[in-house]
Write an enzyme that holds these catalytic residues in place. Structure first.
Site, PDB file in Angstrom:
ATOM      1  N   GLY A 240     -16.467  -8.958   3.899  1.00 42.40           N
ATOM      2  CA  GLY A 240     -16.495  -7.695   3.157  1.00 42.40           C
ATOM      3  C   GLY A 240     -17.017  -6.501   3.913  1.00 42.40           C
ATOM      4  N   GLU A 274     -18.479 -14.961   6.349  1.00 48.74           N
ATOM      5  CA  GLU A 274     -17.017 -15.035   6.525  1.00 48.74           C
ATOM      6  C   GLU A 274     -16.429 -13.655   6.875  1.00 48.74           C
ATOM      7  OE1 GLU A 274     -16.120 -18.444   3.106  1.00 48.74           O
ATOM      8  OE2 GLU A 274     -15.807 -16.334   2.642  1.00 48.74           O
ATOM      9  N   PRO A 275     -16.856 -13.051   7.955  1.00 51.46           N
ATOM     10  CA  PRO A 275     -16.340 -11.716   8.278  1.00 51.46           C
ATOM     11  C   PRO A 275     -14.918 -11.763   8.803  1.00 51.46           C
ATOM     12  CG  PRO A 275     -17.665 -12.533  10.079  1.00 51.46           C
ATOM     13  CD  PRO A 275     -17.735 -13.579   9.000  1.00 51.46           C
ATOM     14  N   ARG A 277     -12.340  -8.351   8.637  1.00 48.37           N
ATOM     15  CA  ARG A 277     -12.016  -6.980   9.047  1.00 48.37           C
ATOM     16  C   ARG A 277     -13.015  -6.456  10.080  1.00 48.37           C
ATOM     17  NH1 ARG A 277      -9.301  -3.382   5.597  1.00 48.37           N
ATOM     18  NH2 ARG A 277      -9.859  -4.725   3.834  1.00 48.37           N
ATOM     19  N   ARG A 313      -0.489  -1.599   4.912  1.00 53.05           N
ATOM     20  CA  ARG A 313      -1.713  -1.074   4.298  1.00 53.05           C
ATOM     21  C   ARG A 313      -1.559   0.353   3.746  1.00 53.05           C
ATOM     22  NH1 ARG A 313      -6.029  -0.270   6.410  1.00 53.05           N
ATOM     23  NH2 ARG A 313      -7.350  -1.067   4.751  1.00 53.05           N
ATOM     24  N   TYR A 317      -2.232   0.009  -0.118  1.00 49.03           N
ATOM     25  CA  TYR A 317      -3.588   0.395  -0.539  1.00 49.03           C
ATOM     26  C   TYR A 317      -3.838   1.889  -0.356  1.00 49.03           C
ATOM     27  CZ  TYR A 317      -4.570  -4.568   0.729  1.00 49.03           C
ATOM     28  OH  TYR A 317      -4.571  -5.927   0.870  1.00 49.03           O
ATOM     29  N   CYS A 344      14.003   1.462   3.798  1.00 45.36           N
ATOM     30  CA  CYS A 344      14.592   2.201   2.674  1.00 45.36           C
ATOM     31  C   CYS A 344      13.682   2.215   1.451  1.00 45.36           C
ATOM     32  CB  CYS A 344      15.928   1.577   2.306  1.00 45.36           C
ATOM     33  SG  CYS A 344      16.958   1.378   3.736  1.00 45.36           S
ATOM     34  N   GLU A 345      12.540   2.798   1.578  1.00 44.06           N
ATOM     35  CA  GLU A 345      11.587   2.967   0.478  1.00 44.06           C
ATOM     36  C   GLU A 345      10.853   4.273   0.741  1.00 44.06           C
ATOM     37  OE1 GLU A 345      10.916   0.685  -1.968  1.00 44.06           O
ATOM     38  OE2 GLU A 345      11.996  -1.017  -1.122  1.00 44.06           O
TER      39      GLU A 345
HETATM   40  N1  PLP Z   1     -13.873 -14.552   2.586  1.00 47.46           N
HETATM   41  C1  PLP Z   1     -13.022 -14.584   1.551  1.00 47.46           C
HETATM   42  C2  PLP Z   1     -13.131 -15.661   0.550  1.00 47.46           C
HETATM   43  C3  PLP Z   1     -12.022 -13.617   1.427  1.00 47.46           C
HETATM   44  O1  PLP Z   1     -11.177 -13.647   0.391  1.00 47.46           O
HETATM   45  C4  PLP Z   1     -11.927 -12.604   2.410  1.00 47.46           C
HETATM   46  C5  PLP Z   1     -10.926 -11.538   2.315  1.00 47.46           C
HETATM   47  O2  PLP Z   1     -10.169 -11.429   1.417  1.00 47.46           O
HETATM   48  C6  PLP Z   1     -12.817 -12.631   3.492  1.00 47.46           C
HETATM   49  C7  PLP Z   1     -13.789 -13.607   3.544  1.00 47.46           C
HETATM   50  C8  PLP Z   1     -12.772 -11.604   4.589  1.00 47.46           C
HETATM   51  O3  PLP Z   1     -13.076 -10.375   4.117  1.00 47.46           O
HETATM   52  P1  PLP Z   1     -13.282  -9.132   5.098  1.00 47.46           P
HETATM   53  O4  PLP Z   1     -12.073  -9.018   5.922  1.00 47.46           O
HETATM   54  O5  PLP Z   1     -13.489  -7.994   4.195  1.00 47.46           O
HETATM   55  O6  PLP Z   1     -14.498  -9.443   5.912  1.00 47.46           O
END
Ligand code: PLP
Length: 419
Positions: A240, A274-275, A277, A313, A317, A344-345
């Site tokens: 996140g 769990e990084p 992005r 994206r 988004y 074509c959008e």
């Molecule tokens: N962990 C879980 C369960 C996710 O669903 C996601 C993204 O959707 C991530 C980690 C990675 O998130 P971010 O890319 O924001 O770090």
């Protein structure tokens, strides 16, 4: 994006000119920096060094095998969400004990494959899923570690499509049900070791408050469970962490890490992160070539060979990506323009109302910045457009890490039936 810099008016990735790579391999082209990937991974590792968490790179953001392998070589585990991502992790020999698996919809075959691969945790998102993991583990004669993905019901202040921990979202299990699972249901799950709490509250989060609010709820639950004799050994705080796409204020990584560490300092548990992005986002660009420049009575368009099927994206988004010329020329007038693709959008744009130099012409290259995460992985063959090639740059060398689709690839799985 410290690994993408101008030298003598040409944009470089590390020590390689982007124009030189595109001249050789064509466009659309994703280019990733080795140093960009490992420096963000190591910044995170450093910020959390007091507690040595297991950092599981979120494969979904950029699942190219070479990218994952670079991170695995730095010690990263993998956060996966499908059998396909498990296959990728195994292909680059990530040990099962460094793999965690989230998803609201794991199939029986995927659960079986995960157990057989010896993954560290399933992050379970419903009671029926817990039942299925238990049944499958029983069938395989295994005890499987499982974390309950809680839904802490916090506002992440990000785009609504990437907000994942409000109670109306499909993700995770509410706190009351989570308590019930640990305190009551767990006794019937003989083949589960229910010892983890997991959460992931959303993506592209730039404020510490939502993380802190979620942490508070998680720690409260862990403490309550511990008082009732249930020991939680692992807390997975998800991903996140947001990145700077434009002029946003970056999240203070050290303050974020300190608040997480402080929240768990009196609890004996292992942290998992769990990084995604944060690691890959600013380590990549997407190169596009100008096909036409078009002035209508009301608007100016730069039409490039790169489209929403390559980078969805902006359309999906309303995301902002900086777009800059790969080769700078003299300073002149700027004009306001939309950078659009051939699909074509009307939603097929990479950027809207941007000020670009008036000397841009056909065949010039543009770089769409911050395209390393949720870029290629979300691409498609829409309009029967071959998917882009991918390149990894390390110092003064570059490596093709995915070939561009051929027209044959477009129809490779199709069967012309004789009806
Ligand atoms: N962990 C879980 C369960 C996710 O669903 C996601 C993204 O959707 C991530 C980690 C990675 O998130 P971010 O890319 O924001 O770090």
């Amino acid at each position: 994006m410290q690994d993408f810099k101008f030298k003598r008016n040409k944009l470089f990735c590390e020590q390689v000119s982007l124009q030189a790579i595109a001249d050789k391999l064509g466009t659309p082209l994703f280019v990733y920096s080795y140093n960009g990937l490992i420096s963000s991974f190591n910044a995170l590792k450093q910020a959390f060094s007091r507690v040595s968490p297991l950092i599981c790179y979120s494969v979904k953001v950029n699942s190219n095998l070479s990218v994952c392998r670079v991170l695995a070589q730095q010690g990263a585990g993998m956060d996966i969400v499908s059998g396909g991502e498990l296959f990728r992790a195994k292909k680059i020999k990530v040990p099962g004990k460094k793999i965690v698996y989230s998803s609201v919809g794991k199939t029986e075959a995927e659960i079986e494959a995960g157990i057989k691969a010896g993954i560290l945790f399933f992050n379970a998102e419903s009671v029926p899923e817990l039942e299925l993991i238990n049944k499958t583990a029983f069938k395989l004669g295994k005890i499987q570690k499982v974390a309950v993905r809680i839904n802490p019901d916090v506002e992440a202040y990000t785009h609504r499509y990437i907000t994942t921990a409000k109670k109306q979202n499909k993700f995770g299990i509410d706190l009351m049900t989570s308590r019930y699972i640990f305190l009551t249901l767990s006794s019937k799950f003989k083949n589960l070791d229910l010892c983890g709490i997991h959460m992931h509250i959303g993506s592209q989060i730039l404020k510490n408050i939502p993380f802190a609010q979620a942490m508070e709820k998680a720690v409260k639950l862990i403490t309550e469970l511990s008082e009732k004799g249930v020991k939680i050994t692992h807390l997975n705080i998800g991903g996140g962490i947001g990145i700077v796409y434009n002029q946003e204020k970056a999240l203070d990584l050290c303050a974020y890490a300190s608040s997480v560490i402080k929240a768990v300092e009196n609890i004996d548990l292992k942290l998992i992160l769990e990084p995604g992005r944060f690691i890959a986002g600013n380590a990549g660009v997407l190169l596009a070539k100008i096909l036409y420049i078009k002035q209508t009575p009301v608007k100016h368009f730069i039409i490039v060979d790169t489209a929403m099927n390559d980078l969805i994206r902006p359309a999906f988004y309303q995301a902002y990506h900086q777009v800059i010329p790969v080769c700078m020329r003299k300073k002149t007038e700027l004009y306001k323009t939309d950078i659009v693709g051939p699909v074509c959008e009307s939603s097929d744009f990479l950027a809207k109302d941007r000020f670009l130099p008036d000397w841009l012409k056909q065949n010039d290259l543009l770089a769409v910045m911050s395209a390393g995460a949720y870029g290629f992985v979300m691409s498609s063959n829409y309009n029967s457009r071959p998917r882009a090639a991918e390149v990894l740059v390390k110092a003064d060398k570059y490596y093709l890490i995915r070939k561009r689709d051929s027209f044959g690839d477009l129809v490779g799985n199709e069967i012309v039936c004789n009806v």
